[in-house]
Design a protein around this motif. Sequence first.
Motif, mmCIF file in Angstrom:
data_model
loop_
_atom_site.group_PDB
_atom_site.id
_atom_site.type_symbol
_atom_site.label_atom_id
_atom_site.label_comp_id
_atom_site.label_asym_id
_atom_site.label_seq_id
_atom_site.Cartn_x
_atom_site.Cartn_y
_atom_site.Cartn_z
ATOM 1 N N LYS A 4 46.644 17.728 18.360
ATOM 2 C CA LYS A 4 46.402 19.158 18.182
ATOM 3 C C LYS A 4 46.338 19.875 19.535
ATOM 4 C CE LYS A 4 46.071 20.650 14.762
ATOM 5 N NZ LYS A 4 47.148 21.232 13.907
ATOM 6 N N GLN A 5 45.734 19.235 20.531
ATOM 7 C CA GLN A 5 45.701 19.836 21.862
ATOM 8 C C GLN A 5 47.112 20.038 22.401
ATOM 9 O OE1 GLN A 5 43.160 16.949 23.831
ATOM 10 N NE2 GLN A 5 41.582 18.509 24.147
ATOM 11 N N HIS A 8 48.715 22.984 20.720
ATOM 12 C CA HIS A 8 48.213 24.240 21.287
ATOM 13 C C HIS A 8 48.869 24.519 22.636
ATOM 14 C CE1 HIS A 8 44.256 23.754 18.812
ATOM 15 N NE2 HIS A 8 45.277 24.128 18.077
ATOM 16 N N ALA A 22 47.734 31.681 19.873
ATOM 17 C CA ALA A 22 46.654 31.469 18.910
ATOM 18 C C ALA A 22 47.065 31.948 17.530
ATOM 19 C CB ALA A 22 45.392 32.193 19.378
ATOM 20 N N MET A 25 49.389 29.461 15.971
ATOM 21 C CA MET A 25 48.704 28.247 15.523
ATOM 22 C C MET A 25 47.631 28.531 14.482
ATOM 23 S SD MET A 25 50.351 25.930 17.090
ATOM 24 C CE MET A 25 49.353 24.572 16.505
ATOM 25 N N LEU A 32 41.830 28.266 21.003
ATOM 26 C CA LEU A 32 43.012 27.768 21.699
ATOM 27 C C LEU A 32 42.735 27.619 23.194
ATOM 28 C CD1 LEU A 32 46.651 28.328 21.113
ATOM 29 C CD2 LEU A 32 45.823 29.086 23.334
ATOM 30 N N SER A 35 40.673 24.550 23.813
ATOM 31 C CA SER A 35 41.470 23.339 23.625
ATOM 32 C C SER A 35 42.308 23.049 24.863
ATOM 33 C CB SER A 35 42.372 23.506 22.402
ATOM 34 O OG SER A 35 43.226 22.397 22.236
#
Length: 307
Positions: A4-5, A8, A22, A25, A32, A35
Amino acid sequence: MDLKQLEHFVAAAEEQHFTRAARRMNIVQSGLSASIRALEQEMGAALFVRTTRRVELTVAGRVLYEKALQIIAGAQEARRAVAAINGLERGSLSIGTCASLNAFFDLPLLLGEFRALHPDVEIRLCHSTAANLMGKVKDGNIDLAFLPLYEKSREIVSMPIASDRLIVVHPLDHPLAGRECVSLHSLAGETFVDFQLDQGTRRIVDRAFASINVSRKTALEVGDVQVLLDLVARGFGIALVPHTFVTARAAHSTAPKIGFTALRKPVIRWDLVAIFGGRAGAAQSRNPAVAAFTEVLKRVRAESALF
């Protein structure tokens, strides 16, 4: 660093703007930003040059961006592959079988029915003895196997296929000829032709004699039931085999004739099963193709006289 990182990070790199990234996502901007900061801390390098109007990748950021695209693409392919296997659009199914089981069921018919429903699932067959197949299923080296059940185990789940009784087969001129039934004890002094030690029927017979503390003499050990019956017909000894094998042999007029006699009660049961690795209720979860195959097996059993 988690997937997920990286997603982002890629969104911010491509949008060159945290707010737009953001929104893309579907998270808040602060989430965000946090992250990406965590990712920078883990990588030990700044990934973006931030200005009031846009963000741009640093040299380290450009290197990571190329790798991140590969990682994300690989993860997506992995998801698609798993989804395809669960949907049986692909995958494999490995099946083990023992000798001479065609007297009880039509394996080619069964495999043909499964292939018609799931043509993209690769089928692999393994032919071996019951003991070897039992070990392979327990170890996960094959998905399922058809064999005579000679022992129960918490490591396998079994599905009944057929049940039979063992009978005594003997040469036509043997003293047992004409006898309607005999006891297991009365066979103690006989010479036997038998299956090899790691075959299921042999283990069933050995266990039956051990349960009454009777030893016996085995002259010859073979791996095929037709060879065994031929040897019995030619006077090498007697044997204990499933009644269905003898019935199937009688249909072939060219085979040497043999006699047979029933065993007195309690009869020795011979149970053919399909076995799967795992505990009850969880066996098919290892491979979705196993669950699909068992459904075909149940249907074909219900429809076919060969089960």
